[in-house]
Design an enzyme around this catalytic site. Structure first.
Site, PDB file in Angstrom:
ATOM      1  N   ARG A 136     -19.305 -21.718  20.179  1.00  0.00           N
ATOM      2  CA  ARG A 136     -18.835 -20.465  20.761  1.00  0.00           C
ATOM      3  C   ARG A 136     -19.786 -19.346  20.372  1.00  0.00           C
ATOM      4  O   ARG A 136     -20.248 -19.294  19.227  1.00  0.00           O
ATOM      5  CB  ARG A 136     -17.418 -20.130  20.272  1.00  0.00           C
ATOM      6  CG  ARG A 136     -16.370 -21.162  20.660  1.00  0.00           C
ATOM      7  CD  ARG A 136     -15.001 -20.827  20.105  1.00  0.00           C
ATOM      8  NE  ARG A 136     -14.056 -21.911  20.357  1.00  0.00           N
ATOM      9  CZ  ARG A 136     -12.817 -21.951  19.908  1.00  0.00           C
ATOM     10  NH1 ARG A 136     -12.360 -20.947  19.160  1.00  0.00           N
ATOM     11  NH2 ARG A 136     -12.031 -22.969  20.172  1.00  0.00           N
ATOM     12  N   LYS A 138       1.847 -20.193  20.494  1.00  0.00           N
ATOM     13  CA  LYS A 138       1.370 -21.061  19.411  1.00  0.00           C
ATOM     14  C   LYS A 138       1.982 -20.679  18.073  1.00  0.00           C
ATOM     15  O   LYS A 138       2.440 -19.552  17.868  1.00  0.00           O
ATOM     16  CB  LYS A 138      -0.152 -21.008  19.306  1.00  0.00           C
ATOM     17  CG  LYS A 138      -0.742 -19.667  18.897  1.00  0.00           C
ATOM     18  CD  LYS A 138      -2.265 -19.747  18.805  1.00  0.00           C
ATOM     19  CE  LYS A 138      -2.874 -18.381  18.486  1.00  0.00           C
ATOM     20  NZ  LYS A 138      -4.342 -18.435  18.368  1.00  0.00           N
ATOM     21  N   ASP A 180      -9.372 -31.685  15.895  1.00  0.00           N
ATOM     22  CA  ASP A 180      -8.591 -31.330  17.070  1.00  0.00           C
ATOM     23  C   ASP A 180      -7.798 -32.535  17.566  1.00  0.00           C
ATOM     24  O   ASP A 180      -8.245 -33.673  17.451  1.00  0.00           O
ATOM     25  CB  ASP A 180      -9.565 -30.885  18.170  1.00  0.00           C
ATOM     26  CG  ASP A 180      -8.916 -29.984  19.191  1.00  0.00           C
ATOM     27  OD1 ASP A 180      -7.762 -29.592  18.976  1.00  0.00           O
ATOM     28  OD2 ASP A 180      -9.567 -29.676  20.195  1.00  0.00           O
ATOM     29  N   HIS A 239      -4.583 -33.577  20.755  1.00  0.00           N
ATOM     30  CA  HIS A 239      -3.667 -33.151  21.813  1.00  0.00           C
ATOM     31  C   HIS A 239      -2.606 -34.225  21.995  1.00  0.00           C
ATOM     32  O   HIS A 239      -2.916 -35.412  22.111  1.00  0.00           O
ATOM     33  CB  HIS A 239      -4.432 -32.895  23.107  1.00  0.00           C
ATOM     34  CG  HIS A 239      -5.401 -31.762  22.979  1.00  0.00           C
ATOM     35  ND1 HIS A 239      -6.707 -31.949  22.588  1.00  0.00           N
ATOM     36  CD2 HIS A 239      -5.223 -30.428  23.117  1.00  0.00           C
ATOM     37  CE1 HIS A 239      -7.308 -30.777  22.524  1.00  0.00           C
ATOM     38  NE2 HIS A 239      -6.440 -29.838  22.835  1.00  0.00           N
ATOM     39  N   GLN A 259     -13.916 -29.239  15.075  1.00  0.00           N
ATOM     40  CA  GLN A 259     -12.476 -29.076  14.897  1.00  0.00           C
ATOM     41  C   GLN A 259     -11.829 -30.429  14.602  1.00  0.00           C
ATOM     42  O   GLN A 259     -12.235 -31.449  15.155  1.00  0.00           O
ATOM     43  CB  GLN A 259     -11.836 -28.516  16.175  1.00  0.00           C
ATOM     44  CG  GLN A 259     -12.208 -27.084  16.496  1.00  0.00           C
ATOM     45  CD  GLN A 259     -11.553 -26.622  17.786  1.00  0.00           C
ATOM     46  OE1 GLN A 259     -11.666 -27.277  18.812  1.00  0.00           O
ATOM     47  NE2 GLN A 259     -10.871 -25.498  17.737  1.00  0.00           N
ATOM     48  N   HIS A 317      -1.417 -28.717  21.777  1.00  0.00           N
ATOM     49  CA  HIS A 317      -2.724 -28.610  21.139  1.00  0.00           C
ATOM     50  C   HIS A 317      -2.473 -28.394  19.639  1.00  0.00           C
ATOM     51  O   HIS A 317      -1.727 -27.490  19.277  1.00  0.00           O
ATOM     52  CB  HIS A 317      -3.503 -27.405  21.665  1.00  0.00           C
ATOM     53  CG  HIS A 317      -3.620 -27.318  23.154  1.00  0.00           C
ATOM     54  ND1 HIS A 317      -4.841 -27.343  23.806  1.00  0.00           N
ATOM     55  CD2 HIS A 317      -2.676 -27.189  24.125  1.00  0.00           C
ATOM     56  CE1 HIS A 317      -4.639 -27.220  25.109  1.00  0.00           C
ATOM     57  NE2 HIS A 317      -3.331 -27.130  25.331  1.00  0.00           N
ATOM     58  N   CYS A 354      -9.931 -29.517  24.718  1.00  0.00           N
ATOM     59  CA  CYS A 354      -8.744 -29.869  25.490  1.00  0.00           C
ATOM     60  C   CYS A 354      -9.014 -30.303  26.936  1.00  0.00           C
ATOM     61  O   CYS A 354      -8.437 -31.313  27.374  1.00  0.00           O
ATOM     62  CB  CYS A 354      -7.710 -28.747  25.420  1.00  0.00           C
ATOM     63  SG  CYS A 354      -8.359 -27.073  25.422  1.00  0.00           S
TER      64      CYS A 354
END
Length: 649
Positions: free
Chosen positions: A368, A470, A388, A390, A386, A516, A339
């Site tokens: 991570r 979320k 992912d 946004h 991910q 997100h 992000c």
């Protein structure tokens, strides 16, 4: 006068406050005997707790779905009592309910051995049959500290030392004959141990650490399970046995998909077939999101800590980040999420309200730090990608973008073979960024958007991201197991912290809302879920190898090689098997490899330009022309969805 509203719509009045137990007895004698808990204004509480005026109340029996977690939590306390009766020197750590049961952590002189399991289980059953009451008491924090210090319970002392509350809740299992058990606990609990019943089983023991930190005290964890009925316990074990057969690590090795090793702990070595599966899944999602208006980007893997400090991740997430120092003294971090980098792309141009919503996607490589003990095949890794994205939008676009995302997610899950999922609404955590006013606005905005998107959700209190609330989308696989995969997070904080703005219609600047969102979450983890859901028998469109051309005789080798080329020209993932082996051996081997189709060819098939088709899971064989065989295979692939081939109970 006290007024209480019941689930059936009726109302009862009393001249004084009453407990859940009193209410159950007043409704009926039989309900009073079966009652274990009372749900007041949606919150489950002890039967002994008083019901306030005007409250909605529901009496729960041990068979009620809302009672299952409490049944398991109470069983954890019984486990603690059983262990301390058998091993008086054992010290209590923590013992929560879990998805399928419960566990308790103990500090003991010697590790538990399998022979101890039967003793512990027998002691638990004895405690259950003694019908010992659970009694809630409220102590001052200082009194609790003094008590647990006196009784040599250092882990309870550590918990209390970290608390800021003046009073604490303590539950007591009352046992005049063998001694009471006291434990710190918020509750609620069953009225007595007898309500746990006989469908309880010790599963295993394992090593653990206090707070999951290997630098802390080593502990012994005892796992158990409990169910309202013996039938449900038996079903659990059948599903557990099936889950072991479907273990993605086992199937991954059998199908030559991937492996993992200590040279790179928590990272995946993808083999050719596994990487084909990976790319097929990624390309499928890529096609869906491109059609839905997302623009794909790619951002650096290593970024200066300055960005992570500005975003708040350095403060909130530093312990999970891999960090390196450069020669010039700069501290760099491998990105744990995408992000902040996406905001950098947004900030590179002057954005008008007319440009919004801006849907920015990335299959971003993230890392991570996960403790070694937490790593688990593809399900828990340190390096992952991910799906992912946004969405930068105006406040007025939150509802429409939430609805649009939910439609996208439903479609992708359906194609992948998942039609059942539920949603959790996760609100503000204790460790967060942004003011309460910002969180109030974010939570109310996402709540409204969720309702207008037609989502039924449950509250998952305190589990939001540090920058915003979320939605968590939880899949159910063919074994009935829950997998939290998709997320949608509403964020007012990060755009402001990183200086993201757009020009409003009146010419003024404003910070965009940042949504997100992910559908799969981690591709690695989702592939692990797919492997177990399908037991490796992937639908044809997803299978790494869709068809094998297998020869009966060496004379058909040239025909088979020509058919292989034709299949590949049609975009079909095909292989050929011209080994000097019996056809029955080849069919068995490729069936064990879970290849969806086998095209068998011999002299007769070669002469007639035909193939004998064998489809995975069937014994029947049909002989058709090569053109028809290719058409049937393409038709199956184009359907885009396969039968999960679930054989579990």
């Amino acid at each position: 006068m006290i007024s209480i509203h019941l689930k059936d719509g009726s109302q009862r009045r009393y001249d004084h406050e009453i407990s859940g137990k009193d209410l159950a007895n007043d409704i009926s004698v039989s309900l009073g005997k079966k009652a274990v808990l009372c749900k007041v204004n949606g919150v489950v509480q002890d039967l002994s707790a008083l019901i306030p005026d005007g409250a909605s109340a529901e009496i729960l029996t041990r068979e009620s779905p809302d009672a299952l977690e409490v049944l398991r939590h109470s069983s954890a306390h019984v486990l603690a009592k059983a262990v301390t009766e058998l091993f008086p020197a054992a010290q209590l750590a923590v013992g929560p309910a879990t998805e399928d049961g419960f566990f308790y952590d103990f500090a003991v002189e010697e590790p538990f051995v399998p022979e101890d399991w039967e003793k512990i289980e027998a002691a638990m059953r004895d405690i259950i049959h003694r019908d010992l009451p659970f009694e809630r008491q409220v102590w001052t924090r200082q009194d609790a500290l003094a008590f647990f210090r006196k009784h040599n319970e250092p882990f309870k002392v550590k918990i209390l030392e970290d608390l800021e509350a003046d009073t604490v809740s303590v539950y007591k299992i009352v046992d005049a004959q063998h001694g009471d058990l006291y434990d710190l606990c918020r509750g609620p609990h069953l009225p007595s141990t007898k309500f746990i019943g006989d469908a309880v089983k010790i599963l295993k023991t394992a090593g653990a650490y206090w707070k999951g930190d290997k630098n802390e005290a080593p502990l012994q964890r005892v796992y158990g399970t409990v169910w309202p009925t013996q039938e449900e316990l038996d079903t659990f074990f059948r599903r557990r046995e099936e889950a072991e057969k479907r273990d993605h690590r086992k199937i991954g090795a059998e199908l030559d998909l991937f492996h993992m090793q200590d040279l790179s702990p928590g990272a995946v070595f993808w083999h050719t077939k596994g990487w084909t599966l990976y790319r097929t899944l990624r390309n499928f999602v890529r096609g869906r999101i491109e059609a839905d208006g997302y623009k794909e980007v790619n951002t650096p893997t290593i970024v200066d800590r300055i960005l992570w400090e500005k975003s708040g991740h350095w403060e909130k997430f530093r312990e999970n980040m891999f960090v390196t120092e450069l020669e010039d003294g700069r501290t760099m971090a491998i990105k744990p999420m995408n992000c902040p980098c996406h905001v950098q792309i947004f900030n590179q141009k002057l954005v008008s309200y007319k440009d919004l919503p801006w849907r920015m996607a990335e299959f971003g490589s993230c890392h991570r730090y996960e403790p070694s003990g937490a790593l688990h095949g593809l399900m828990r890794v340190r390096g992952f990608v991910q799906d992912d994205a946004h969405i930068f939008c105006t406040p007025q676009q939150i509802v429409s973008e939430t609805r649009r995302f939910c439609e996208l997610l439903r479609g992708i899950y359906h194609t992948l073979g998942f039609d059942t999922f539920f949603v959790k609404f996760s609100d503000r955590p204790a460790k967060r960024a942004g003011s309460d006013e910002v969180w109030d606005l974010a939570e109310s905005s996402l709540m409204q958007a969720s309702r207008e998107a037609g989502l039924d959700f449950t509250l998952n209190s305190g589990e939001g991201a540090f920058y915003g609330p979320k939605l968590e989308f939880v899949l159910k696989d063919c074994l009935g197991r829950d997998w939290q995969c998709g997320t949608l997070q509403l964020d007012f904080v990060l755009p402001e912290r990183l200086g993201a703005t757009y020009i409003q219609e009146d010419g003024s600047k404003a910070h965009p809302v940042m949504l997100h969102r992910a559908v799969l979450g981690s591709l690695e983890r989702f592939i692990g879920i797919l492997i177990e859901h399908y037991a490796g028998k992937f639908p044809t469109w997803l299978a790494p190898v869709q068809v094998v051309v297998a020869t009966i005789t060496e004379e058909a080798n040239g025909f088979a090689e020509g058919l292989l080329q034709r299949l590949r020209q049609e975009g079909i993932r095909a292989e050929v098997d011209v080994r000097n082996e019996k056809i029955s051996y080849k069919i068995r081997e490729h069936s064990l490899q879970k290849i969806p189709y086998i095209f068998v060819v011999g002299k007769k098939e070669m002469a007639e330009d035909k193939v004998a088709i064998r489809q995975l899971g069937t014994e029947e064989q049909q002989v058709v022309s090569v053109s028809e065989a290719i058409h049937l295979l393409q038709q199956d692939i184009r359907q885009g969805r396969g039968n999960p081939l679930c054989t579990a109970a």
